[in-house]
Design an enzyme around this catalytic site. Structure first.
Site, short mmCIF file in Angstrom:
data_model
loop_
_atom_site.label_atom_id
_atom_site.label_comp_id
_atom_site.label_asym_id
_atom_site.label_seq_id
_atom_site.Cartn_x
_atom_site.Cartn_y
_atom_site.Cartn_z
N ARG A 221 -14.73 -49.40 35.68
CA ARG A 221 -15.86 -50.32 35.82
C ARG A 221 -16.33 -50.24 37.28
O ARG A 221 -15.49 -50.12 38.19
CB ARG A 221 -15.46 -51.77 35.50
N GLU A 250 -25.82 -51.83 36.92
CA GLU A 250 -26.27 -50.81 35.96
C GLU A 250 -27.51 -51.33 35.25
O GLU A 250 -27.48 -52.47 34.78
CB GLU A 250 -25.15 -50.51 34.96
N HIS A 269 -22.98 -44.17 32.80
CA HIS A 269 -22.04 -44.88 31.92
C HIS A 269 -21.97 -44.25 30.52
O HIS A 269 -22.25 -44.91 29.51
CB HIS A 269 -22.42 -46.37 31.84
P1 NAD Z 1 -5.54 -50.12 28.85
O1 NAD Z 1 -5.46 -51.60 28.77
O2 NAD Z 1 -4.83 -49.28 27.85
O3 NAD Z 1 -5.09 -49.61 30.31
C1 NAD Z 1 -5.36 -50.29 31.49
C2 NAD Z 1 -4.17 -50.15 32.43
O4 NAD Z 1 -4.50 -50.78 33.67
C3 NAD Z 1 -2.90 -50.86 31.91
O5 NAD Z 1 -1.81 -49.97 31.96
C4 NAD Z 1 -2.73 -52.04 32.85
O6 NAD Z 1 -1.37 -52.41 33.06
C5 NAD Z 1 -3.37 -51.50 34.12
N1 NAD Z 1 -3.77 -52.56 35.05
C6 NAD Z 1 -4.31 -53.77 34.77
N2 NAD Z 1 -4.51 -54.48 35.89
C7 NAD Z 1 -4.09 -53.70 36.91
C8 NAD Z 1 -4.03 -53.88 38.32
N3 NAD Z 1 -4.43 -55.02 38.90
N4 NAD Z 1 -3.53 -52.87 39.07
C9 NAD Z 1 -3.08 -51.72 38.50
N5 NAD Z 1 -3.11 -51.50 37.17
C10 NAD Z 1 -3.61 -52.46 36.39
O7 NAD Z 1 -7.11 -49.80 28.83
P2 NAD Z 1 -7.83 -48.39 28.50
O8 NAD Z 1 -8.15 -48.31 27.05
O9 NAD Z 1 -7.06 -47.29 29.14
O10 NAD Z 1 -9.22 -48.63 29.28
C11 NAD Z 1 -9.25 -48.86 30.66
C12 NAD Z 1 -10.62 -49.32 31.11
O11 NAD Z 1 -11.54 -48.24 31.07
C13 NAD Z 1 -11.27 -50.37 30.21
O12 NAD Z 1 -10.84 -51.68 30.54
C14 NAD Z 1 -12.74 -50.19 30.47
O13 NAD Z 1 -13.19 -51.09 31.46
C15 NAD Z 1 -12.85 -48.76 30.98
N6 NAD Z 1 -13.63 -47.90 30.06
C16 NAD Z 1 -14.79 -47.34 30.51
C17 NAD Z 1 -15.53 -46.51 29.66
C18 NAD Z 1 -16.80 -45.85 30.11
O14 NAD Z 1 -17.67 -45.62 29.29
N7 NAD Z 1 -16.93 -45.46 31.36
C19 NAD Z 1 -15.11 -46.30 28.35
C20 NAD Z 1 -13.92 -46.90 27.94
C21 NAD Z 1 -13.18 -47.69 28.80
#
Ligand code: NAD
Length: 318
Positions: A221, A250, A269
């Site tokens: 994000r 965005e 995005h």
């Molecule tokens: P997930 O929940 O499986 O993984 C997120 C990881 O981040 C977890 O392991 C969690 O422990 C860790 N985390 C949380 N807070 C933290 C912190 N303060 N410091 C360090 N690590 C921390 O989620 P995911 O399915 O892997 O997705 C991750 C993110 O990617 C989503 O939340 C979303 O915002 C983003 N995303 C973006 C797009 C895009 O189109 N660009 C698409 C999908 C997801």
């Protein structure tokens, strides 16, 4: 959805305004929203019958989860099915920025390619064998690590939650405190959700800790990175470059300093934008709504506590 519900669809490509959202939601039981729809207490107050908010995304930072839980509104998302699409895209960004592919494409199309071959034309950095730092080793972070094996990379990661040891072993990934990861990585890729803790996780201090030859990749994000600090880092050479799919605002504002910098790749995005991922996301977003309205636990419930606030039999209506 039409099999079970009366469905009203936003007829336009752009998101509804807040007032439009509020007036349309007044008598609705379910909302299928996108990450561009900010669902806060004011919106929820205007929708007293709302039972479920189903977001067509894995991230849910646009929804006030605490407020929804308080009101007994179920919040669901679509994780997993976009993991591979986002991991593939992250890799596309890593290679594009390291090997200057976007710049070189513009050079050829712009008619500037006048000398057939030159030893120093578009010199980039090697990816193979370098160190990859993953911040957030969740679903997407793990999928990015899996793809790094083919590039024979050393993998280090930082997360607030350590995965089980067998995951670390399988990925050959080594845990590092954030500072060490920042100092040691050649490519740093962000895969954390946007929360109070991750807001501006990468700011001036962190960027200054990175190697001058390192690259930052962000498909998580926009607000996880302090844009102003990043623009300064790219301009003054604290780091070599960045590839970004997400932004603090965005669409990106016209005067965003990143737009003028050559050592950055920008995409709108689209990390999950494959036919396969988006179709599956749509299906899951719809199924999540149907499950809640049937009084069944949805496959992807974000606010598990809501089950205690308003049990499923109380939301059942079909
Ligand atoms: P997930 O929940 O499986 O993984 C997120 C990881 O981040 C977890 O392991 C969690 O422990 C860790 N985390 C949380 N807070 C933290 C912190 N303060 N410091 C360090 N690590 C921390 O989620 P995911 O399915 O892997 O997705 C991750 C993110 O990617 C989503 O939340 C979303 O915002 C983003 N995303 C973006 C797009 C895009 O189109 N660009 C698409 C999908 C997801």
């Amino acid at each position: 959805l039409r099999e079970y519900c009366e469905v009203e669809v936003n007829p336009r490509e752009e998101p509804p305004s807040k007032s439009e959202l509020i007036s349309r939601l007044k008598d609705k039981h379910a909302l299928l929203c996108l990450l561009t729809d900010k669902i806060d207490a004011e919106v929820m107050d205007a929708a007293p019958d709302l039972r479920v908010i189903s977001t067509y995304s894995v991230g849910y930072d646009h929804i006030d989860i605490e407020e929804s839980t308080k009101r007994g509104i179920y919040v669901t998302n679509t994780p997993g099915v976009l993991t591979d699409a986002v991991a593939d895209f992250t890799w596309a960004l890593i290679l594009t920025i390291a090997r200057r592919i976007a710049e070189a494409d513009g050079y050829v199309r712009g008619g500037r390619w006048k000398i057939a071959w030159s030893p120093t034309l578009f010199l980039g950095y090697s990816v193979y064998g370098r160190t990859l730092g993953i911040i957030g080793l969740g679903r997407i972070g793990i999928a990015v690590a899996e793809r790094a094996r083919g590039f024979n990379m050393r993998i280090i990661y930082y997360d607030v939650q350590r995965p089980p040891l067998d995951v670390e072993r399988r990925l050959n990934a080594e845990y590092k405190p954030l500072e060490e990861l920042l100092r040691e990585s050649d490519f740093i890729t962000l895969h954390v959700p946007l929360t109070r803790e991750t807001y501006h996780l990468i700011g001036e201090r962190e960027l200054r800790l990175m190697k001058k030859t390192a690259f930052l990749i962000n498909t998580s994000r926009g607000s996880v990175v302090d844009t102003r600090a990043l623009a300064k880092a790219l301009k003054d050479g604290w780091i070599a470059g960045a590839a970004l799919d997400v932004f603090e605002r965005e669409p990106i504002e016209e005067d965003n300093p990143l737009l003028k910098l050559p050592n950055v790749v920008l995409t709108p995005h689209i990390a999950s934008a494959t036919v396969e991922a988006r179709s599956k996301m749509a299906e899951i977003a719809a199924l999540n709504i149907i499950s809640v309205l049937k009084g069944e636990k949805p496959q992807y419930l974000v606010n598990l506590n809501v089950l205690n606030v308003k049990p499923l039999e109380k939301v059942k209506m079909i």
